[in-house]
Design an enzyme around this catalytic site. Structure first.
Site, mmCIF file in Angstrom:
data_model
loop_
_atom_site.group_PDB
_atom_site.id
_atom_site.type_symbol
_atom_site.label_atom_id
_atom_site.label_comp_id
_atom_site.label_asym_id
_atom_site.label_seq_id
_atom_site.Cartn_x
_atom_site.Cartn_y
_atom_site.Cartn_z
ATOM 1 C CB CYS A 1 86.459 -32.455 1.753
ATOM 2 S SG CYS A 1 85.113 -32.745 2.878
ATOM 3 C CB CYS B 1 97.256 -34.168 2.646
ATOM 4 S SG CYS B 1 96.425 -32.979 1.449
#
Lengths: 141, 505
Positions: free
Chosen positions: A46, A116
């Site tokens: 990812c 994130c």
């Protein structure tokens, strides 16, 4: 007005760049040590992996030391760097309550980079969980 | 000499003012013109200063860009001073963000596959079609039309000459994307009564892939050929894929992401044998590798002007006349360009494109030598780092396009560390998305590898000093990011990353 034009045109907020060029608390702690909890979240496929380690005072439950390493984009590095700043000196119970929105707000992350900050939240939770399992197993012995 | 002065002109000043000063400096120029140009140059400078860079044209201006950079840097500096910092960082990245690098304030341009800088000689050719020579090249009743038409036909000759074609076989379009769409949709639609099959590859440019997908909605079968680990198509597989109802084989000449050259001549002879039209997207190849449409049996070939130091917004399509290739036009209208592409041509663009093609041909040997030398230096320098590898075939490649994977470093963060170098982690079209490159996927690279790849483009105006700077910068910053990477740490400890069960997102 001029500055708002700049921030919309640029992907990264100056705070992200600042954390990225000068990341806090990079490094590793001894993961075999009993008072160290390690959280590794994400996947290389990812494009983001965060490893966050906390060293906790057994008696007070305060995070005495914290280190991270991150493979990922600038926002992921900045999120984890800021997370280490936040939790340093905090009790593990308080640290577990940190929400990703807090990080996203501080770093002004755009929507595409919100994952994130979520990853940073997952990382501290995983580290705390690891620390607790380690401690429980030692207590049982 | 020309190269260095050109680079300097681009660094110090915007193209427009550079062009003005070039004209102003002509020794036998008319004094009044010279004075008016000089005064217009000073008004440009004034407009920038007084307007605080708010007008739309100044964002390409270097002065405005500098101002903007300074604003950002002072903003980040003020943050730096407020956070007293439990600092553990290194200074490896500092010069990526520092104010004065001694090399000018704009990044080093190494994204030649996205676009190339306009050659100043091309701009010189174009300017007169923006001023005196403004006729419509299709007006054949007066001299305004005749003079621009003459320029258009001259440009057509130059464009045809590079690929050994006849000038009547060149159709001007808006660019390679239009040319590719025109071929895939146009040929398929023209022969749709009898032929229902198109063959292309998985590593084509998006515009070919998407155009082919669009034809699937119109009832066509499309075969997307696999490529091997080097990025090359298997000729046997290609031949086997050809069916009696195949109308078109489209295989790109040079890949835009990895620079691999497909075996055009062999594919051409297979297509000729089976009487199937062969189209190649030569946007990245035209003028850079030897192409002969007759020797290679190419029936259709797409060209882009801005990849060969020409103006943006124009390209061409080569359409073979003998035997004639028929296609249905995308645009209906006045029937310009042999009825295949209606719409008035833009003489400045056409003339600039022609000049760019002419220069590509006359300077072919020089460019080739220059690019090969710098490419070898860059590849050797980059691969000297541990755990780096070159993507795509090392033998069949255009040296000006280099794609390198830096294992255990994430591509986007590396690009961010390389703010003083203009690079891309894939094609410009897909760099806005967070998806890893589909081209590298087709080569069998895993996601992690595709995420850590960077493309370097070298061109006519790249200098040796720039390459040296890039090698040094990359080595330093890859090291910095690997120190930061948990994956690198695990690899150093001897842990096999594939053995770990990742949580994923």
């Amino acid at each position: 007005m001029r500055s708002s034009m700049i921030t919309t045109r640029r992907l990264y907020h100056p705070k992200v760049i600042e954390h990225y060029t000068n990341p806090r608390n990079v490094g590793s702690l001894d993961k075999k040590s009993k008072d160290v909890g390690t959280g590794i979240v994400g996947a290389p496929a990812c494009g983001d992996v965060i490893k966050l380690q906390i060293q906790v005072d057994d008696k007070t439950g305060i995070i005495e030391n914290v280190k991270f390493k991150t493979f990922g984009c600038g926002s992921a590095i900045a999120s984890s760097s800021y997370m280490t700043e936040l939790v340093h000196g905090m009790s593990i119970d308080d640290a577990a309550k940190i929400k990703n929105t807090e990080i996203a707000k501080e770093l002004s992350l755009p929507p595409v980079k919100l994952h994130c900050s979520m990853l940073a939240e997952d990382a501290i939770k995983a580290a705390i969980k690891d620390y607790k399992t380690k401690r429980n197993s030692t207590v049982l012995h | 000499m020309l190269r260095s002065s050109f680079v300097r002109a681009h660094r110090i000043s915007s193209t427009a003012t550079a062009a003005i000063s070039r004209y102003a400096l002509r020794p036998n120029g008319n004094t009044s013109i010279r004075r008016s140009l000089a005064s217009s140059a000073s008004t440009v400078a004034k407009a920038v200063e007084s307007d605080d860079g708010l007008s739309i044209e100044t964002h390409t201006d270097v002065q405005a860009a500098n101002k903007e950079q300074t604003n950002i840097r002072t903003a980040s500096n003020s943050i730096k001073s407020t956070t007293d910092g439990i600092s553990s960082g290194t200074t490896a990245l500092n010069h990526a963000y520092r104010e004065n690098t001694g090399y000018g304030t704009r990044p080093i341009y190494l994204d030649m596959q996205a676009t190339t800088p306009t050659d100043p000689r091309v701009l010189d050719t174009m300017l007169k079609y923006y001023t005196g020579l403004y006729g419509n090249p299709h007006s054949n009743t007066h001299s305004y039309g005749w003079e621009t038409n003459k320029a258009v036909e001259a440009a057509r000759e130059y464009v045809a000459d590079v690929i050994n074609a006849n000038s009547k076989e060149i159709i001007f379009t808006s660019g390679a994307t239009e040319s590719n769409n025109m071929v895939v949709k146009g040929v398929a639609r023209f022969y749709s009564k009898t032929k229902k099959h198109i063959i292309t590859t998985k590593t084509e440019h998006k515009c070919v892939i998407e155009a082919a997908r669009a034809m699937m909605n119109e009832g066509f079968d499309v075969t997307f050929l696999n490529v091997d680990a080097n990025g090359l198509v298997d000729l046997k597989e290609l031949e086997d894929a050809i069916r009696p109802d195949t109308c078109l084989v489209s295989v790109m000449a040079v890949n835009n992401e990895i620079g691999v050259i497909q075996p055009l001549k062999e594919i051409g002879s297979i297509c000729k044998k089976h009487k199937v039209y062969f189209h190649t997207d030569a946007a990245q190849a035209y003028g850079k590798i030897p192409i002969d449409v007759n020797e290679m049996n190419i029936d259709l070939l797409s060209i882009s002007s801005h990849k060969i130091y020409g103006p943006k917004g124009i390209g061409a399509l080569y359409v073979r006349r003998r035997p004639r290739v028929r296609l249905e036009p995308l645009l209906s209208g006045g029937g310009q360009e042999r009825g295949l592409r209606s719409g008035t041509l833009a003489p400045p663009n056409v003339a600039g494109f022609g000049e760019a093609a002419r220069i590509m041909k006359t300077e072919y040997e020089n460019d080739k030598k220059h690019i090969e030398r710098l490419s070898k230096k860059l590849v050797d320098g980059l691969l000297a780092n541990d755990h780096t590898n070159l993507n795509g075939s090392a033998l069949h490649r255009y040296p000006g396009c280099i794609n390198v994977s830096f294992a255990y470093v994430e591509g986007e963060s590396l690009l961010m560390a390389l703010r003083d170098i203009a690079l891309s982690s894939g094609s410009a079209c897909t760099s806005a998305s967070l998806e890893p490159s589909y081209v590298l996927h087709a080569l069998g690279k895993d996601d992690a590898m595709a995420h850590s790849s960077i493309r370097f483009g070298i061109g006519r105006f790249t200098t040796e000093a720039e390459v040296d700077y890039v090698i040094k910068a990359i080595s330093e910053r890859v090291k910095f990011l690997r120190e930061l990477s948990p994956l690198w740490e695990m690899v150093q400890e001897g842990i096999d990353l594939d053995s770990i069960e990742w949580s994923g997102h």
